[in-house]
Design an enzyme around this catalytic site. Structure first.
Site, PDB file in Angstrom:
ATOM      1  N   ASP A   1      -5.133  -4.369  -2.611  1.00 12.84           N
ATOM      2  CA  ASP A   1      -4.289  -3.985  -1.467  1.00 12.84           C
ATOM      3  C   ASP A   1      -4.021  -5.202  -0.575  1.00 12.84           C
ATOM      4  O   ASP A   1      -4.933  -5.894  -0.144  1.00 12.84           O
ATOM      5  CB  ASP A   1      -5.005  -2.889  -0.670  1.00 12.84           C
ATOM      6  CG  ASP A   1      -4.109  -2.248   0.384  1.00 12.84           C
ATOM      7  OD1 ASP A   1      -3.386  -2.967   1.082  1.00 12.84           O
ATOM      8  OD2 ASP A   1      -4.157  -1.006   0.516  1.00 12.84           O
TER       9      ASP A   1
ATOM     10  N   SER B   1       0.823  -1.201   0.000  1.00 12.28           N
ATOM     11  CA  SER B   1       0.000   0.000   0.000  1.00 12.28           C
ATOM     12  C   SER B   1       0.867   1.265   0.000  1.00 12.28           C
ATOM     13  O   SER B   1       1.720   1.427  -0.844  1.00 12.28           O
ATOM     14  CB  SER B   1      -0.972  -0.046   1.190  1.00 12.28           C
ATOM     15  OG  SER B   1      -1.994   0.900   1.053  1.00 12.28           O
TER      16      SER B   1
END
Length: 604
Positions: free
Chosen positions: A468, A357
């Protein structure tokens, strides 16, 4: 084969250095030596085979032995090395059990063998001493205790040029400099009267090598670009083989490589490939084509004029490479900039960088060589442009703008086209696992790691859907631990993992008497200061997407050598305008934590 008493002084010295036999008196030691027979074993020769009858034990006098097994699937499982003074087979011999593993000579070696008949004769000759010694052997085996007293043995590397030129000399010289914190012996092809030594003369050279091993920390054999007697000797005597080629050469395996693969014992050694680049090279040669048809642990991209590249190589080879893992956490991820700055100021190198991320985004920019201010400003530009909403069939937002910005930043740079190795983690929804992206476009790897499920569309990769990675692992320490080092050299460690976690476990609760969440009550909460707190869709999706990382925090800490958790709880998840404050908080915290570390032990 010959009796050990012909080499009694050498054998006695080696046995005195072992934990098992080092404490017995001279009389018992002489009795043991008289029962031993000495064998020369060529590199690649099998000393023991798994499941054979245990009719003897051996003690290593010179060289190295490798313990290995074949898994049921057929793949080779490599275990520990045996150095001079260590023994194997004693437990099977005593208990009359079959051999539990294969033992192969990793180098040209010399071993002393004690047969079962010799063992039984020793028990009759000196029962008190030898029954105690061999009882200790079984105890050490069951407890997995080391056999040797603290006695350094040099690590040996063979630098093998795949083509004529100066690459081997350049690499050996640079590696010797990088390892100069210890005692280094750089061994070039020896000559006698201007002629190369033959196999027989080199066999006599082993005694000289053995003496060097006890006085030096590292031996670097510089091989020749053909399968000469010296090149074969260097490869046989090395613990690790480093093939080196100019980056401009074709990636197909050359004749020397193909012939060396036929050398017995090569498959038991750690093997590496270095691609040497000329001074001033801006973009490295892509390593992908060089992996085809080769079984090397890692491909290293080195620049001839960059000492830091040689330093990094030396740390990977000796098990002291440093890997930094950066986790996700929205705007709180700006703390990574402060941590990276503190690591730089403390002269702690980063040999491998990975992230998820926001950590993947910052890590990728840092690996590309951007300075801290540039990284911060580029990320702030991302956030200012915003993202367009989408028809909520696949995701709430379209993701087009962030993709466009990432393409601008990274261009056509591939993940494996960086001087500093890097990876980005993502959650593979299709395979229900973490996918570590180490190749392909850098922008796509970062995008996949920054695409929360539901908010942004998944990134397609070979038919799979990537989002993610925080769903499973927000701080991908296990991926770093796997890639940082090899499990073959457990005694020498497998590097240092520094994990940076900026994910805050915030309260996500409502009043106990509340029966259901109401959109109108949530809107009122924004308008009235005294209204009860209520989570919104952003809070719920964020917590859901970070459950894996939050629940695995204990495992993340356990797999890390150093775990950093900057104090960023006071900063809201979307506080991008406070980037400077957040980075400064990370810097102050990391500086204080690093001051408590033994920094020298990290890199040596």
């Amino acid at each position: 084969m010959r009796d050990a008493h012909h080499e009694a002084p050498q054998v006695r010295e080696i046995l005195r250095g072992s934990r098992l036999f080092g404490q017995i008196d001279d009389v018992a030691l002489t009795q043991l030596i008289e029962r031993l027979s000495v064998h020369r074993v060529a590199a690649g020769d099998v000393v023991y085979r798994e499941r054979d009858a245990s009719v003897s034990m051996v003690i290593v006098l010179a060289g190295r032995l490798r313990v290995s097994r074949r898994a049921p699937e057929g793949n080779l499982l490599l275990y520990n090395e045996l150095c001079p003074g260590e023994c194997i087979g004693e437990t099977g011999m005593i208990l009359r059990q079959p051999r539990t593993a294969d033992v192969v000579a990793l180098r040209d070696s010399s071993v002393a063998e004690l047969s079962r008949e010799g063992y039984e004769a020793l028990l009759l000759q000196n029962p008190l001493v030898f029954s105690q010694i061999f009882s200790q052997a079984i105890f050490h085996y069951l407890r997995h205790l080391p056999q040797l007293s603290e006695r350094k043995r040099a690590q040996a590397f063979a630098v093998v040029p795949l083509h004529p030129g100066d690459d081997a000399g350049t690499l050996a010289h640079g590696l010797a400099r990088a390892l100069s914190h210890g005692r280094v012996e750089h061994l070039r092809p020896p000559r006698a009267d201007g002629h190369a030594l033959n196999e027989r003369a080199l066999a006599d050279f082993i005694a000289t090598v053995d003496r060097m091993e006890t006085s030096a920390d590292f031996l670097i054999y510089e091989a020749e670009p053909e399968l000469s007697a010296w090149s074969r000797f260097a490869v046989r005597q090395a613990d690790q083989v480093i093939f080196v080629s100019a980056s401009s050469q074709t990636p197909t395996a050359c004749e020397l490589e193909l012939r060396l693969r036929e050398e017995p014992g090569l498959s038991f050694k750690r093997q590496h490939l270095v691609l040497m680049h000329p001074p001033g090279t801006r973009h490295p040669t892509l390593p992908g084509p060089w992996r085809s048809g080769r079984d090397v642990e890692r491909i290293y991209l080195l620049r001839q004029d960059t000492d830091a590249d040689f330093d990094s190589l030396s740390r990977f080879l000796t098990g002291h490479a440093v890997g930094v893992v950066l986790g996700g956490g929205g705007a709180r991820g700006f703390a990574h900039l402060g941590v990276l700055r503190a690591l730089e100021e403390a002269a702690i190198p980063i040999d491998l960088l990975g992230g998820n991320s926001m950590g993947a985004l910052i890590g990728a920019q840092y690996a590309c060589g951007f300075d801290f201010d540039t990284i911060r400003d580029m990320i702030l530009r991302f956030t200012r442009t915003g993202e367009r909403p989408a028809v909520p069939v696949i995701s709430v937002l379209s993701g087009r703008r962030i993709e466009r910005e990432l393409r601008k930043v990274f261009g056509d740079t591939p993940v494996d086209g960086l001087w500093r190795p890097y990876f980005a983690a993502a959650c593979n929804l299709s395979q229900a696992c973490t996918t570590v992206q180490e190749s392909g476009p850098l922008w796509r790897a970062v995008l996949a790691s920054n695409s929360p499920a539901g908010l942004l569309p998944p990134v397609l990769h070979q038919g799979d859907l990537l989002v993610d990675g925080a769903i499973l692992d927000n701080v991908p320490v296990e991926a770093m631990r796997t890639r940082l080092g090899t499990k073959l050299e457990k005694r020498r460690g497998n590097g240092t993992v520094i994990a940076v976690d900026v994910d805050v476990r915030e309260a996500l609760q409502v009043e106990a008497d509340l029966k259901r969440l109401s959109p109108w009550n949530k809107i009122k909460g924004h308008l009235k200061a005294d209204a009860p707190s209520m989570p919104g869709i952003g809070d719920i999706l964020y917590r859901a997407s970070h459950m894996g990382g939050l629940t695995q925090r204990g495992r993340t800490i356990a797999l890390s050598d150093y775990y950093l958790e900057p104090p960023v709880a006071e900063f809201p998840l979307m506080a991008y305008r406070r980037a400077v404050e957040i980075a400064e908080a990370g810097y102050r915290y990391a500086t204080q934590e690093i001051s408590r570390w033994d920094r020298l032990s990290i890199i040596r």
